[in-house]
Design a protein around this motif. Structure first.
Motif, PDB file in Angstrom:
ATOM      1  N   GLY A  59      21.168  -7.426   2.847  1.00  0.00           N
ATOM      2  CA  GLY A  59      20.455  -7.149   1.596  1.00  0.00           C
ATOM      3  C   GLY A  59      19.290  -6.200   1.803  1.00  0.00           C
ATOM      4  O   GLY A  59      19.061  -5.294   0.989  1.00  0.00           O
ATOM      5  N   GLU A  60      18.580  -6.371   2.913  1.00  0.00           N
ATOM      6  CA  GLU A  60      17.444  -5.497   3.211  1.00  0.00           C
ATOM      7  C   GLU A  60      17.921  -4.076   3.518  1.00  0.00           C
ATOM      8  O   GLU A  60      17.284  -3.101   3.132  1.00  0.00           O
ATOM      9  N   ALA A  61      19.040  -3.961   4.238  1.00  0.00           N
ATOM     10  CA  ALA A  61      19.587  -2.629   4.540  1.00  0.00           C
ATOM     11  C   ALA A  61      20.011  -1.931   3.251  1.00  0.00           C
ATOM     12  O   ALA A  61      19.746  -0.733   3.066  1.00  0.00           O
ATOM     13  N   LEU A  62      20.657  -2.668   2.339  1.00  0.00           N
ATOM     14  CA  LEU A  62      21.058  -2.088   1.055  1.00  0.00           C
ATOM     15  C   LEU A  62      19.835  -1.600   0.283  1.00  0.00           C
ATOM     16  O   LEU A  62      19.835  -0.492  -0.262  1.00  0.00           O
ATOM     17  N   ALA A  63      18.796  -2.437   0.231  1.00  0.00           N
ATOM     18  CA  ALA A  63      17.584  -2.083  -0.520  1.00  0.00           C
ATOM     19  C   ALA A  63      16.893  -0.860   0.084  1.00  0.00           C
ATOM     20  O   ALA A  63      16.407   0.009  -0.649  1.00  0.00           O
ATOM     21  N   ALA A  64      16.830  -0.776   1.410  1.00  0.00           N
ATOM     22  CA  ALA A  64      16.189   0.372   2.065  1.00  0.00           C
ATOM     23  C   ALA A  64      16.951   1.656   1.773  1.00  0.00           C
ATOM     24  O   ALA A  64      16.347   2.700   1.484  1.00  0.00           O
ATOM     25  N   LEU A  65      18.269   1.595   1.823  1.00  0.00           N
ATOM     26  CA  LEU A  65      19.079   2.770   1.546  1.00  0.00           C
ATOM     27  C   LEU A  65      18.962   3.182   0.088  1.00  0.00           C
ATOM     28  O   LEU A  65      18.841   4.373  -0.226  1.00  0.00           O
ATOM     29  N   ALA A  66      18.940   2.203  -0.812  1.00  0.00           N
ATOM     30  CA  ALA A  66      18.794   2.508  -2.241  1.00  0.00           C
ATOM     31  C   ALA A  66      17.435   3.141  -2.533  1.00  0.00           C
ATOM     32  O   ALA A  66      17.339   4.080  -3.326  1.00  0.00           O
ATOM     33  N   ALA A  67      16.379   2.635  -1.899  1.00  0.00           N
ATOM     34  CA  ALA A  67      15.036   3.204  -2.114  1.00  0.00           C
ATOM     35  C   ALA A  67      14.979   4.650  -1.623  1.00  0.00           C
ATOM     36  O   ALA A  67      14.393   5.511  -2.283  1.00  0.00           O
ATOM     37  N   ALA A  68      15.598   4.937  -0.480  1.00  0.00           N
ATOM     38  CA  ALA A  68      15.614   6.314   0.041  1.00  0.00           C
ATOM     39  C   ALA A  68      16.422   7.222  -0.889  1.00  0.00           C
ATOM     40  O   ALA A  68      16.043   8.361  -1.130  1.00  0.00           O
ATOM     41  N   TRP A  69      17.532   6.708  -1.426  1.00  0.00           N
ATOM     42  CA  TRP A  69      18.341   7.483  -2.376  1.00  0.00           C
ATOM     43  C   TRP A  69      17.536   7.772  -3.637  1.00  0.00           C
ATOM     44  O   TRP A  69      17.561   8.884  -4.155  1.00  0.00           O
ATOM     45  N   ARG A  70      16.803   6.780  -4.113  1.00  0.00           N
ATOM     46  CA  ARG A  70      15.997   6.954  -5.329  1.00  0.00           C
ATOM     47  C   ARG A  70      14.969   8.067  -5.122  1.00  0.00           C
ATOM     48  O   ARG A  70      14.754   8.904  -6.010  1.00  0.00           O
TER      49      ARG A  70
END
Length: 184
Positions: free
Chosen positions: A168-179
């Protein structure tokens, strides 16, 4: 015979000068906001995924590009739904993160649609049933194994290929970088 300008020549020169002055003044007044220019440039290059270091990943492998003709290679069973919603193009890659139990892999897809409505409709279709809103990611939802979000014409879909602690943390970090990549 010698040329002698008449009064209508002076009127023509004055009219042309006025037209040039008007065009220059109008151009200065309607100059685009730099943020709008950046958004337009990003939109013209197509969907994007962030570099691995920006997402806190140790690597990013296999950046692949898909269009309307090759989408079936990526999402064979769901390609028709994407196409019916105005799918235009996609980039996909696999990211590796150092997790508490070893290496975590996340498959990332950034899809571009013809309009925001298509991206939002596909977001609703892809949203996991048990998903919760993702803080700091407007419209983003995740169940800890899959994360979906939309920004403008783009849809992000992240899937933890290695489920478990830290996914979940990896998904959130990747999503934040994409944003950050999609915002000016």
């Amino acid at each position: 015979m010698r040329f002698r300008p008449g009064p209508w020549h002076a009127a023509l020169v004055v009219a042309l000068a006025a037209a040039v002055a008007w065009v220059l003044a109008e151009g200065r007044r309607t100059r685009e906001d730099p943020a709008d220019v950046v958004r337009a440039l990003r939109a013209s290059r197509g969907p994007a995924l962030p570099a691995a270091p920006l997402a806190g990943a140790s690597s990013r492998a296999g950046l692949q590009r898909y269009d309307r003709d090759s989408l079936y290679e990526l999402v064979n069973g769901a390609a028709e739904a994407y196409l019916s919603r105005g799918f235009a193009s996609c980039v996909a890659a696999v990211y590796a993160f150092a997790g508490p139990s070893g290496l975590l892999e996340v498959a990332a897809e950034a899809h571009r649609f013809a309009d925001e409505g298509g991206a939002r409709a596909q977001l609703a279709a892809e949203r996991p049933r048990q998903a919760r809103e993702v803080p700091g990611l407007p419209g983003g939802a995740s169940d800890g194994q899959v994360l979906v979000a939309a920004a403008g014409l783009d849809l992000l879909k992240l899937t933890a290929l290695t489920p478990g602690p830290g996914a979940g943390e990896a998904l959130a970090a990747l999503a934040a970088a994409w944003r950050k990549e999609t915002q000016p």
